[in-house]
Design a protein around this motif. Structure first.
Motif, PDB file in Angstrom:
ATOM      1  N   ASN A   1      -5.047  11.346  -1.358  1.00 41.26           N
ATOM      2  CA  ASN A   1      -3.947  10.372  -1.375  1.00 41.26           C
ATOM      3  C   ASN A   1      -2.938  10.635  -0.247  1.00 41.26           C
ATOM      4  N   LEU A   2      -2.858  11.890   0.226  1.00 42.15           N
ATOM      5  CA  LEU A   2      -1.830  12.208   1.233  1.00 42.15           C
ATOM      6  C   LEU A   2      -2.024  11.436   2.546  1.00 42.15           C
ATOM      7  N   PRO A   3      -3.246  11.439   3.163  1.00 40.41           N
ATOM      8  CA  PRO A   3      -3.397  10.606   4.370  1.00 40.41           C
ATOM      9  C   PRO A   3      -3.219   9.119   4.074  1.00 40.41           C
ATOM     10  N   ILE A   4      -3.562   8.708   2.857  1.00 41.40           N
ATOM     11  CA  ILE A   4      -3.382   7.276   2.527  1.00 41.40           C
ATOM     12  C   ILE A   4      -1.898   6.933   2.553  1.00 41.40           C
ATOM     13  N   ILE A   5      -1.070   7.808   1.966  1.00 42.29           N
ATOM     14  CA  ILE A   5       0.377   7.565   1.997  1.00 42.29           C
ATOM     15  C   ILE A   5       0.861   7.500   3.445  1.00 42.29           C
ATOM     16  N   LYS A   6       0.456   8.516   4.224  1.00 45.62           N
ATOM     17  CA  LYS A   6       0.949   8.631   5.597  1.00 45.62           C
ATOM     18  C   LYS A   6       0.573   7.415   6.435  1.00 45.62           C
ATOM     19  N   PHE A   7      -0.692   7.003   6.367  1.00 45.50           N
ATOM     20  CA  PHE A   7      -1.171   5.982   7.294  1.00 45.50           C
ATOM     21  C   PHE A   7      -1.214   4.584   6.694  1.00 45.50           C
ATOM     22  N   SER A   8      -0.800   4.444   5.422  1.00 45.41           N
ATOM     23  CA  SER A   8      -0.873   3.127   4.785  1.00 45.41           C
ATOM     24  C   SER A   8      -0.120   2.078   5.589  1.00 45.41           C
ATOM     25  N   VAL A   9       1.027   2.483   6.175  1.00 46.91           N
ATOM     26  CA  VAL A   9       1.844   1.511   6.908  1.00 46.91           C
ATOM     27  C   VAL A   9       1.209   1.129   8.241  1.00 46.91           C
ATOM     28  N   ASP A  10       0.242   1.942   8.720  1.00 49.07           N
ATOM     29  CA  ASP A  10      -0.425   1.602   9.977  1.00 49.07           C
ATOM     30  C   ASP A  10      -1.742   0.871   9.736  1.00 49.07           C
ATOM     31  N   TRP A  11      -2.436   1.222   8.628  1.00 54.61           N
ATOM     32  CA  TRP A  11      -3.762   0.662   8.384  1.00 54.61           C
ATOM     33  C   TRP A  11      -3.698  -0.762   7.834  1.00 54.61           C
ATOM     34  N   TRP A  12      -2.724  -1.019   6.975  1.00 52.56           N
ATOM     35  CA  TRP A  12      -2.676  -2.319   6.310  1.00 52.56           C
ATOM     36  C   TRP A  12      -1.308  -2.954   6.520  1.00 52.56           C
ATOM     37  N   ASN A  13      -1.242  -4.285   6.351  1.00 52.21           N
ATOM     38  CA  ASN A  13       0.054  -4.954   6.327  1.00 52.21           C
ATOM     39  C   ASN A  13       0.828  -4.475   5.108  1.00 52.21           C
TER      40      ASN A  13
ATOM     41  N   ALA B   1       0.818  -1.213   0.000  1.00 45.98           N
ATOM     42  CA  ALA B   1       0.000   0.000   0.000  1.00 45.98           C
ATOM     43  C   ALA B   1       0.851   1.263   0.000  1.00 45.98           C
ATOM     44  N   ARG B   2       2.012   1.261   0.707  1.00 41.73           N
ATOM     45  CA  ARG B   2       2.836   2.458   0.765  1.00 41.73           C
ATOM     46  C   ARG B   2       3.451   2.767  -0.595  1.00 41.73           C
ATOM     47  N   LEU B   3       4.072   1.773  -1.194  1.00 43.31           N
ATOM     48  CA  LEU B   3       4.754   2.019  -2.460  1.00 43.31           C
ATOM     49  C   LEU B   3       3.755   2.403  -3.549  1.00 43.31           C
ATOM     50  N   THR B   4       2.603   1.711  -3.561  1.00 46.81           N
ATOM     51  CA  THR B   4       1.605   1.997  -4.585  1.00 46.81           C
ATOM     52  C   THR B   4       1.046   3.406  -4.425  1.00 46.81           C
ATOM     53  N   SER B   5       0.785   3.831  -3.167  1.00 46.37           N
ATOM     54  CA  SER B   5       0.203   5.163  -2.990  1.00 46.37           C
ATOM     55  C   SER B   5       1.208   6.249  -3.354  1.00 46.37           C
ATOM     56  N   VAL B   6       2.505   6.002  -3.146  1.00 44.10           N
ATOM     57  CA  VAL B   6       3.495   7.002  -3.566  1.00 44.10           C
ATOM     58  C   VAL B   6       3.604   7.035  -5.090  1.00 44.10           C
TER      59      VAL B   6
END
Lengths: 165, 49, 267
Positions: C178-190, C136-141
């Motif tokens: 997309n900005l909160p998704i990038i920030k919190f992707s590492v906390d929300w999903w594996n 999720a992190r790499l994809t959102s960036v």
């Protein structure tokens, strides 16, 4: 002034709509947004016969390597509650060790083992100089195989020496 | 150093990209300033540069 | 002069900075200091990180890639935030300088996002064992990178620049989700990507001897980003002035030489 205010409110309304739509979509698709499943998910049996990524920690004392033509490694991946035996033929990443996070891609076999075609190492967000890690291990404050290190603010006092810059 | 090629490549990119953008912006500013001075002599003493 | 540039002199507080002459004077005074600070702090931070910061106990020297990767990642996100602020100023207050700044932020933000993705790849290969994974992190960036590219293309796609500014501003604001998704992707999903080491709420999970060069390099990059955007916006203001002068000249003496150099644009 009123036109500007109206444009501002339209923008706020659009933002709220878009934000809540995105939040609903993301929570609806949350299951497919995860990069890997845990051993507990796998044991529950919803992922049978599908190619999935299995993630967790490499269990203590479970790693067996056999040489031969192609190196084959077997180890157990655990999330604390459950663990799954993984077999992998290939070269393991540098960071691979017992207690380390890994993400493996493969399928669950009928006999309950997980045959992986790819193993990735997952490291945590802790960054620690080698000397500090050695000092913490020497003084008995931290065993890397047993769990995460103590908080960074305590490293200097626990390690008994200042980490060099 | 371990993994030296990866580190060197990262630092090369990390230095080259900002410098590239900076130089391009600097040259573009100079070009625009010269062109403006050529068509509008007032620009030279108007505190625009 | 001002009328030639076509700035409405409304005299309202926000539009004070819309006066291009004011902006050129102010930014001209700030820019040398900004540039000097950017070069000094970036050189200090990156040099410290590359030569003097300690190696990580498990990642070894590869951890030094962090001193480029993390500041670039922070700038990719906060640059987009700046683009969004300019877009609000443009859509709601019709701020003419915000239009120009938004156009100039786009390519720079895309460049820093590309730097973040490239150094992340160079870090992922030796440490994780893969150049790229679709977590999720790499994809959102990557989505952030495409948003920047979309903005760059969209603002330049119209004959009438004003329509380009509006369309670009709307795209930029839609992309803010997309900005909160990038920030919190590492906390929300594996994710394979590790969670943040430096947070606003908690203590950093990093030795001070690594934290200092990281923060210095990040401030250096931030100043560099600001200096580049300001220099580009200055150039854009001057170019707009050139266009309107040529247009005024063409209108007054009907010179065909000037008209041929002139892009079709209502300033």
């Amino acid at each position: 002034m009123t036109r500007k205010r109206r444009r501002l409110w339209i923008l706020v309304a659009c933002g709220l709509g878009l934000g809540s739509a995105t939040a609903l979509t993301l929570s609806a698709f949350s299951d497919s947004l995860v990069f890997f499943v845990s051993p507990s998910d796998l044991v529950k049996g919803t992922q049978n016969a599908r190619t999935v990524r299995l993630g967790g920690l490499v269990e203590q004392g479970s790693v067996e390597r056999s040489g031969g033509g192609k190196p084959v490694a077997t180890f157990r991946v655990t999330d604390g509650a459950n663990s799954v035996k993984v077999t992998y033929a290939g070269i393991l990443p540098d960071l691979f060790r017992e207690g380390q996070g890994v993400v493996t891609l493969g399928t669950l076999q009928p006999d309950g083992t997980f045959r992986a075609s790819e193993v990735l190492a997952k490291h945590d967000e802790t960054y620690m100089p080698k000397e500090v890690a050695d000092a913490l291990k020497r003084s008995g404050h931290w065993n890397p195989d047993a769990g995460p290190p103590p908080p960074a603010s305590t490293w200097n006092t626990l390690a008994g020496n200042k980490p060099g810059t | 150093m371990t993994h030296l090629p990866f580190i060197v490549a990262s630092y090369a990119l990390g230095v080259a990209i900002p410098i590239g953008f900076g130089l391009a912006a600097f040259l573009r500013m100079g070009r625009a300033r010269r062109r403006l001075a050529a068509i509008d002599p007032r620009a030279r003493r108007g505190g625009l540069a | 002069m001002r009328s030639a540039v076509g700035t409405p002199q409304t005299g309202r507080s926000l539009h004070r900075f819309a006066n291009p002459g004011q902006f050129l004077r102010l930014s001209g005074a700030v820019l040398p200091w900004l540039t000097a600070g950017a070069i000094a702090l970036t050189a200090l931070g990156l040099g410290w990180g590359l030569f003097f910061a300690p190696a990580d106990w498990q990642q070894g020297d590869a951890v030094r890639i962090m001193y480029v990767h993390v500041p670039a990642a922070w700038l990719a996100s906060s640059g987009y935030l700046a683009l969004a602020v300019c877009s609000v100023l443009s859509l709601v207050w019709r701020h003419p300088l915000a239009d120009l700044a938004a156009v100039e932020i786009g390519p720079v933000g895309a460049g820093f996002t590309a730097l973040c993705l490239a150094t992340g790849s160079l870090w992922g290969k030796p440490m994780w064992g893969a150049w790229w994974v679709w977590d999720a992190r790499l994809t959102s960036v990557l989505v952030l990178f495409f948003l920047y590219l979309g903005h760059v293309a969209l603002v330049r796609a119209f004959d009438d620049p004003t329509r380009g500014y509006r369309a670009g501003a709307i795209l930029a604001l839609v992309g803010v989700v997309n900005l909160p998704i990038i920030k919190f992707s590492v906390d929300w999903w594996n994710t394979l990507h590790q969670p943040a080491s430096i947070t606003l709420t908690g203590a950093p999970t990093m030795a001070l001897s690594m934290l200092w060069p990281l923060l210095i390099a990040a401030i250096g990059y931030m100043l560099a980003f600001a200096a580049i955007v300001i220099a580009r916006t200055r150039a854009a203001v001057l170019e707009r002035r050139i266009r309107s002068l040529l247009m005024a000249r063409a209108a007054s003496d009907g010179g065909e030489a000037a008209t041929s150099m002139l892009p079709q644009e209502g300033v």
